[in-house]
Design an enzyme around this catalytic site. Structure first.
Site, short mmCIF file in Angstrom:
data_model
loop_
_atom_site.label_atom_id
_atom_site.label_comp_id
_atom_site.label_asym_id
_atom_site.label_seq_id
_atom_site.Cartn_x
_atom_site.Cartn_y
_atom_site.Cartn_z
N ASP A 178 -50.39 8.85 29.52
CA ASP A 178 -50.98 8.10 28.41
C ASP A 178 -52.25 8.82 27.96
O ASP A 178 -53.11 9.16 28.78
CB ASP A 178 -51.31 6.68 28.89
CG ASP A 178 -51.96 5.82 27.81
OD1 ASP A 178 -52.00 6.23 26.65
OD2 ASP A 178 -52.41 4.70 28.17
N SER A 237 -54.21 -2.06 25.23
CA SER A 237 -54.40 -1.01 24.23
C SER A 237 -55.58 -1.36 23.32
O SER A 237 -56.70 -1.50 23.79
CB SER A 237 -53.11 -0.82 23.44
OG SER A 237 -53.16 0.33 22.65
N HIS A 257 -47.91 4.81 27.68
CA HIS A 257 -48.57 3.80 26.87
C HIS A 257 -47.56 2.80 26.31
O HIS A 257 -46.55 3.17 25.73
CB HIS A 257 -49.33 4.45 25.71
CG HIS A 257 -50.31 3.52 25.07
ND1 HIS A 257 -51.57 3.30 25.58
CD2 HIS A 257 -50.21 2.72 23.98
CE1 HIS A 257 -52.21 2.43 24.83
NE2 HIS A 257 -51.40 2.06 23.86
#
Length: 409
Positions: free
Chosen positions: A349, A195, A379
């Protein structure tokens, strides 16, 4: 006497009632503001995790309003709870220059020097810590028999860009100059992150790609990375705007927190009215839905009308055009020097297309890419690979692909 007897009962009733109201409010908010696609495996589990995160945020907001602590501080505190150690690893906290790091070293003897993995945790540059990613780092170190160095970089909004990037860069340089102290092969250093950590990993890798005074990096591993902040209307943003654990609004919120320490201009960023049209056109060769394979548009995509912006707004966010903040905007001359890469993306995501666009950029510039796409992924799924009964098969599958990639190097 009766009053003294009744007070504990009354307080207990108030506490239980308040807890029930909190849970009901969190459930209502989740059902009203989130959407879990049918392709997600174990959707009930994801709802439970999302409801828990909402309840945590609400309690944090209450504590902030009554002056006990900040909402972010409360969430960070709860995230810092972790139990147990890994008997197969030596784990030690150190400082690389002024940056805190945690080193995970396999106890099993090795006939040769090991790989070294610099790991940058996710959390939107705002959340995340050694503890939130401890299990993940342990697994990578143990299963790939590598030395993993987790970096405790400074967090926003207290520390704005480029603080996190500089911490990760400085820690990596320090390690690359001292690999012999950790029995690591200097030719086998890998940069990894998930991320926001994937963003930092890509930025650091680009910065070090052309350095002649350091060994060449062996590889980079980018786990659902966020790589640009020019366009929050790409197909993945349109298709997954309310999918936990990262909504479209939350993605923009985190980017602004990292950039400026606040989330002003959210409306302009989400609508695309934060970057001048001429600059958008300049980068459209790299940041464009035209570069997304058609199969990733079948769930729905409507071309977004280009909007211009005011000088005032652009002045506040113009650093979004810096590659060390948005690595997708790096010049070809830099991208061509990047090492072998692994990119993991998830279908559900908002950041999916960032990974797809970077994959194309790397391949167009002759960089070897191993791509893992989780069709049932969302995610944050990787960090929940070992979350007792709240784990997801896709997370384990993705993590195994990462470990296999490391072993192949």
């Amino acid at each position: 006497m009766a009053v003294a007897y009744m007070l504990p009962v009354l307080f207990s009733a108030v506490f239980v009632g308040g807890f029930i109201l909190l849970v009901m409010a969190a459930i209502n908010f989740d059902l009203s503001n989130s959407e879990i696609p049918p392709g997600v495996t174990h959707p009930v589990k994801l709802r439970i995790i999302h409801i828990t995160s909402i309840a945590t945020a609400v309690v944090g907001r209450i504590l902030e309003n009554i002056g006990i602590c900040s909402q972010i501080g409360f969430v960070r505190y709860l995230q810092g709870w972790t139990l147990g150690a890994d008997p197969k690893l030596f784990i030690k906290d150190l400082w690389f220059e002024k940056v805190p790091v945690r080193i995970y070293q396999p106890k099993v003897p090795s006939a040769s020097r090991r790989k070294g993995v610099m790991f940058f945790h996710g959390g939107g540059w705002v959340l995340g810590s050694f503890e939130t990613h401890k299990k993940l780092c342990c697994y990578i170190a143990r299963e790939s028999e590598s030395v993993v160095i987790a970096v405790g970089y400074r967090l926003a909004p207290e520390h704005k860009y480029p603080a996190a990037y500089e911490d990760c860069l400085n820690a990596t340089i320090h390690f690359m100059r001292n690999t012999e102290h950790y029995a690591v092969d200097p030719a086998n250093v890998i940069i990894c992150g998930d991320s926001a950590g994937g963003n930092l990993a890509a930025a650091v890798t680009q910065t070090l790609a052309g350095r002649s005074d350091l060994p060449r990096l062996r590889a980079q591993i980018l786990i659902y990375p966020g790589l640009q902040a020019l366009d929050f209307n790409l197909p993945s943003y349109q298709q997954n705007p309310r999918v936990p654990l990262l909504s479209r609004e939350r993605a923009a919120f985190f980017a602004l927190q990292y950039l400026n320490g606040h989330a002003a201009n959210m409306e302009e960023v989400l609508s695309g009215a934060h970057i001048p049209i001429d600059i958008k056109l300049k980068y459209s060769k790299w940041v464009s839905p035209d570069n997304i394979p058609e199969k990733f548009k079948v769930r729905g995509y409507k071309p977004h009308v280009l909007l211009d912006c005011t000088t005032e707004v652009y002045e506040r966010v113009k650093r979004f055009c810096e590659p060390s903040l948005c690595p997708l905007l790096a010049e070809d001359a830099v991208v061509q020097q990047l090492p072998q890469s692994f990119i993991l993306t998830c279908e559900y995501d908002v950041l999916r297309d960032d990974g797809l666009l970077y994959k194309k950029r790397l391949e167009d510039n002759g960089v070897q890419v191993t791509w893992c796409h989780l069709e049932d992924g969302f995610h944050g799924i990787i960090t929940m690979f070992n979350n007792v009964w709240l784990s997801f098969p896709g997370g384990t599958r993705g993590l195994d692909n990462i470990v296999n990639f490391l072993k192949s190097l």
